[in-house]
Scaffold this active site. Structure first.
Site, mmCIF file in Angstrom:
data_model
loop_
_atom_site.group_PDB
_atom_site.id
_atom_site.type_symbol
_atom_site.label_atom_id
_atom_site.label_comp_id
_atom_site.label_asym_id
_atom_site.label_seq_id
_atom_site.Cartn_x
_atom_site.Cartn_y
_atom_site.Cartn_z
ATOM 1 N N SER A 196 -56.351 15.989 31.688
ATOM 2 C CA SER A 196 -57.554 15.167 31.706
ATOM 3 C C SER A 196 -58.510 15.715 32.749
ATOM 4 O O SER A 196 -58.098 16.343 33.729
ATOM 5 C CB SER A 196 -57.179 13.723 32.055
ATOM 6 O OG SER A 196 -58.306 12.999 32.484
ATOM 7 N N LYS B 146 -64.263 14.326 23.350
ATOM 8 C CA LYS B 146 -64.245 15.247 22.212
ATOM 9 C C LYS B 146 -65.496 15.118 21.352
ATOM 10 O O LYS B 146 -65.688 15.904 20.429
ATOM 11 C CB LYS B 146 -63.003 14.994 21.344
ATOM 12 C CG LYS B 146 -61.699 15.081 22.100
ATOM 13 C CD LYS B 146 -61.556 16.386 22.857
ATOM 14 C CE LYS B 146 -60.373 16.377 23.790
ATOM 15 N NZ LYS B 146 -60.428 15.374 24.858
ATOM 16 N N ASP C 59 -59.941 8.957 25.233
ATOM 17 C CA ASP C 59 -58.757 9.640 25.753
ATOM 18 C C ASP C 59 -57.981 8.782 26.738
ATOM 19 O O ASP C 59 -56.756 8.889 26.834
ATOM 20 C CB ASP C 59 -59.162 10.955 26.428
ATOM 21 C CG ASP C 59 -59.434 12.052 25.416
ATOM 22 O OD1 ASP C 59 -59.840 11.721 24.285
ATOM 23 O OD2 ASP C 59 -59.239 13.230 25.748
ATOM 24 N N CYS D 66 -66.566 7.742 32.003
ATOM 25 C CA CYS D 66 -65.905 7.484 33.293
ATOM 26 C C CYS D 66 -66.581 8.239 34.430
ATOM 27 O O CYS D 66 -67.006 9.377 34.277
ATOM 28 C CB CYS D 66 -64.431 7.830 33.205
ATOM 29 S SG CYS D 66 -63.514 6.754 32.075
#
EC number: 4.2.1.9
Length: 616
Positions: free
Chosen positions: A517, A124, A81, A195
Site C-alpha cells: 500500500s 486503481k 483498497d 486518504c
C-alpha cells in the site's frame, strides 16, 4: 484534417437509427455537428475518495455544453483498497485497473466519443483511466476528487495528525487500550477524499500534473475545499478547446501521447522519487508507458533514483505532514519548481493548459509567482469538520509554507536526503529488479542481513507476526503473491503494519513478489521480479537462508551458492504441473481472477497483460 469520431454515428442517412437513439438522450439537430465528449466518472458510495463525485460529472457536463460541446457521462467501477485490505477482496484490486481501462475503451469506442474528461481519485481508478487515455489517444483532461483532510485527535495531551494507517497499527497493537484504538479509528478518516497521506491515490493524482494531463493543484487541493470546484469548471471549458484544436485545426499537440511524452514520464518519475510516492506508482507508470508506446522501463527508473534527492516527506514517512501541508507549501508545482532549479527536469514539455514547464512554474510556483490568486489558492486549508460533501468549506491558512530550508518541501541544498524516496534493487533472486520506498526506511536499517522466514501467503505471514513467530533480525519473505501467483498482487499493508504493532518496524525486513500500500513504510521490499509463479528465484528461498539487503548500493542477495540454487530449481521443476505453485495454501480463486492470471506479467513490466499471448 481529422474528422470528428462522433460523425460516424451522427451523419448520413444510414445512421438514422443511431441519431434516433441520440435524440432519445436529449440531443437535437443542433448537437449533431458538435464534439461529443465523454465525462468518465467513478462515483460510488463504497469509497470515501469517490463518495462526493456524484454531482461533479454534471458540473463538468454543464461547462462542456456551455462551451459548445455535447457531454455524455458514464461511470467506471472503483475498488477501495483500504476496505478490500487483509482479506480475499484484495485479490481484485490490481485486476480492476485493467477492467477500468478496458471499460473506458469499450464505452468511448462503442459510442465514438471525441474526447474525455476523467474524474478519478483512488488507487486503481486514476491508473486505469490513464492507461485508457493513452491507449485511445484522444483529447483528455484529468480532474480528481482531491485528498481527504488529515484526521486529528488528542492523545497524551497532544493534538496529533492521523490517517488510515494509524487506525490499522493501533488496532493491532496489544499495548493500546480499546478506548484509544476506538478514538483513533473514529478520528483517522474525517472527510471525503483520497486518504490524506502520500499514499497511492494522492501519488498518482500528483503524477498526472507532472505528466501534463491535469491542472496545477489537482494533486493536493483538498476535496472539501471550495477552491477545488474551479478545477472542474476549468476542465469542462478547456476540454472543448483541446478537442476543437485537434479536430478542427489538426493540432496533434492536443493529444495525450504528445503531452505525456517520454520526457514527461521522466519528469513524473523524478517527482515521484523526490516526494517519496507510493511504490505502486512504479507499476502504474510502467503500465501507462506501454499504452502510450513509450520505451520507459525499470532501467530508466533506476537511473533516475540514483540522482534525484528527496525534497518532500509526507505521511506515512512522517506524521508531521499530510497532503494539506503539501498544498500549503505549493503542491506539486512547488516540488517541480525545486527540481527545476536543481536542473533535474526536462523543460520542453507542455500541459493541458498549453503551458510549457517554465511558463507553468512562473505562474504557479509560490516561490516566484506574482499572482495573488495563485497564492490564495495554495492557502486553501482544512476545516476539521466531518463531511462527505465536496467544496463544503473555504478555510485558509494564514500564511503559505515557503520555507525551503525546514518546511514541508525542501530545496536541493536542504533536501531530506540526497537519495530519493524510491529505489530499485537488483540481486540473485530479483534479477529484473524490486522496489523499496526508501523514504520510509530508517537510516539504521538501510543495510540489513538476516535469516529468512518464508510464507506462501499473506495470511500465513500475518498469523506468524501476530503469533510472535517473527523476531527481531528476521527477513519475512511472502511469495506467490505476485500478479500471476496471487493472483492479483495483493498489497501487504497488514503485515507491515503488524510488524510495527509488535515493535518490529525497525528490526525486521519484509520482501515479497506482491506489492505494498502507499501507506506502507519500513524496510518493505516489493515487486520482486520475476515472481515465484513465473519461475522467479524468490520461489527457491528456504527458511533460515541469509538475505543481505544493501539499499545504498542497490543490492539484494540470497546468500546461497549458485550450485545449491540450481539444485533447488531442478527439484522445483520436478514437481511437474505443481512446479512454481505454493505447497500448502488453500485459496479459492474465481474464474475472473484465473483469466487475469493467465495473461499477467510480472511487476517489472507493470503487471500488464502479456500481449504476446494475444498475438500482439
Amino acid at each position: 484534417m481529422p474528422k470528428y469520431r462522433s460523425a460516424t454515428t451522427t451523419h448520413g442517412r444510414n445512421m438514422a437509427g443511431a441519431r434516433a437513439l441520440w435524440r432519445a438522450t436529449g440531443m437535437t439537430d443542433a448537437d449533431f455537428g458538435k464534439p461529443i465528449i465523454a465525462v468518465v466518472n467513478s462515483f460510488t458510495q463504497f469509497v470515501p475518495g469517490h463518495v462526493h463525485l456524484r454531482d461533479l460529472g454534471k458540473l463538468v457536463a454543464e461547462q462542456i455544453e456551455a462551451a459548445g460541446g455535447v457531454a455524455k457521462e458514464f461511470n467506471t467501477i472503483a475498488v477501495d483498497d483500504g476496505i478490500a485490505m487483509g482479506h480475499g477482496g484484495m485479490l481484485y484490486s490490481l485486476p480492476s485497473r485493467e477492467l477500468i481501462a478496458d471499460s473506458v475503451e469499450y464505452m468511448v469506442n462503442a459510442h465514438c466519443a471525441d474526447a474525455m474528461v476523467c474524474i478519478s481519485n483512488c488507487d486503481k481508478i486514476t491508473p486505469g483511466m490513464l492507461m485508457a487515455s493513452l491507449r485511445l489517444n484522444i483529447p483528455v483532461i484529468f480532474v480528481s476528487g482531491g485528498p481527504m483532510e488529515a484526521g486529528k485527535t488528542k492523545l497524551s495531551d497532544q493534538i496529533i495528525k492521523l490517517d488510515l494507517v494509524d487506525a490499522m497499527i493501533q488496532g493491532a497493537d496489544p499495548k493500546v487500550s480499546d478506548s484509544q484504538s476506538d478514538q483513533v479509528e473514529r478520528s483517522a478518516c474525517p472527510t471525503c477524499g483520497s486518504c490524506s497521506g502520500m499514499f497511492t491515490a494522492n501519488s498518482m493524482n500528483c503524477l498526472t500534473e507532472a505528466l501534463g494531463l491535469s491542472q496545477p493543484g489537482n494533486g493536493s487541493l483538498l476535496a472539501t475545499h471550495a477552491d477545488r470546484k474551479q478545477l472542474f469548471l476549468n476542465a469542462g471549458k478547456r476540454i472543448v478547446e483541446l478537442t476543437k484544436r485537434y479536430y478542427e485545426q489538426d493540432d496533434e499537440s492536443a493529444l495525450p501521447r504528445n503531452i505525456a511524452s517520454k520526457a514527461a514520464f521522466e519528469n513524473a518519475m523524478t517527482l515521484d522519487i523526490a516526494m517519496g510516492g507510493s511504490t505502486n506508482t512504479v507499476l502504474h507508470l510502467l503500465a501507462a508507458a506501454q499504452e502510450a508506446e513509450i520505451d520507459f522501463t525499470m532501467s530508466d527508473i533506476d537511473k533516475l533514483s540514483r540522482k534525484v534527492p528527496q525534497l518532500c516527506k509526507v505521511a506515512p514517512s512522517t506524521q508531521k505532514y499530510h497532503m494539506e501541508d503539501v498544498h500549503r507549501a505549493g503542491g506539486v508545482i512547488g516540488i517541480l519548481g525545486e527540481l527545476d532549479r536543481a536542473g533535474l527536469l526536462n523543460r520542453d514539455v507542455k500541459n493541458v493548459l498549453g503551458l510549457t514547464l517554465p511558463q507553468t512554474l512562473e505562474q504557479y510556483d509560490i516561490i516566484v509567482t506574482q499572482d495573488d490568486a495563485v497564492k490564495n489558492m495554495f492557502r486553501a486549508g482544512p476545516a476539521g469538520i466531518r463531511t462527505t460533501q465536496a467544496f463544503s468549506q473555504d478555510c485558509r491558512w494564514d500564511t503559505l509554507d515557503d520555507d525551503r530550508s525546514n518546511g514541508c518541501i525542501r530545496s536541493l541544498e536542504h533536501a531530506y536526503s540526497k537519495d530519493g524516496g524510491l529505489a530499485v534493487l537488483y540481486g540473485n533472486f530479483a534479477e529484473n529488479g524490486c522496489i523499496v520506498k526508501t523514504a520510509g526506511v530508517d537510516d539504521s536499517i538501510l543495510k540489513f542481513t538476516g535469516p529468512a522466514k518464508v510464507y506462501e501467503s499473506q495470511d500465513d505471514a500475518v498469523e506468524a507476526i501476530l503469533g510472535g513467530k517473527v523476531v527481531a533480525g528476521d527477513v519475512v519473505v511472502i511469495r506467490y503473491e505476485g500478479p500471476k501467483g496471487g493472483p492479483g498482487m495483493q498489497e501487504m499493508l497488514y503485515p507491515t503494519s503488524f510488524l510495527k504493532s509488535m515493535g518490529l518496524g525497525k528490526a525486521c525486513a519484509l520482501i515479497t513478489d506482491g506489492r505494498f500500500s502507499g501507506g506502507t513504510s519500513g524496510l518493505s521490499i516489493g515487486h520482486v521480479s520475476p515472481e515465484a509463479a513465473s519461475g522467479g528465484s524468490i520461489g527457491l528461498i528456504e527458511d533460515g537462508d541469509l538475505i543481505a539487503i544493501d539499499i545504498p548500493n542497490r543490492g539484494i542477495q540470497l546468500q546461497v551458492s549458485d550450485a545449491e540454487l540450481a539444485a533447488r530449481r531442478e527439484a522445483q521443476e520436478a514437481r511437474g504441473d505443481k512446479a512454481w505453485t505454493p505447497k500448502n495454501r488453500e485459496r479459492q480463486v474465481s474464474f475472473a481472477l484465473r483469466a487475469y492470471a493467465s495473461l499477467a506479467t510480472s511487476a517489472d513490466k507493470g503487471a500488464v497483460r502479456d500481449k504476446s499471448k494475444l498475438g500482439g
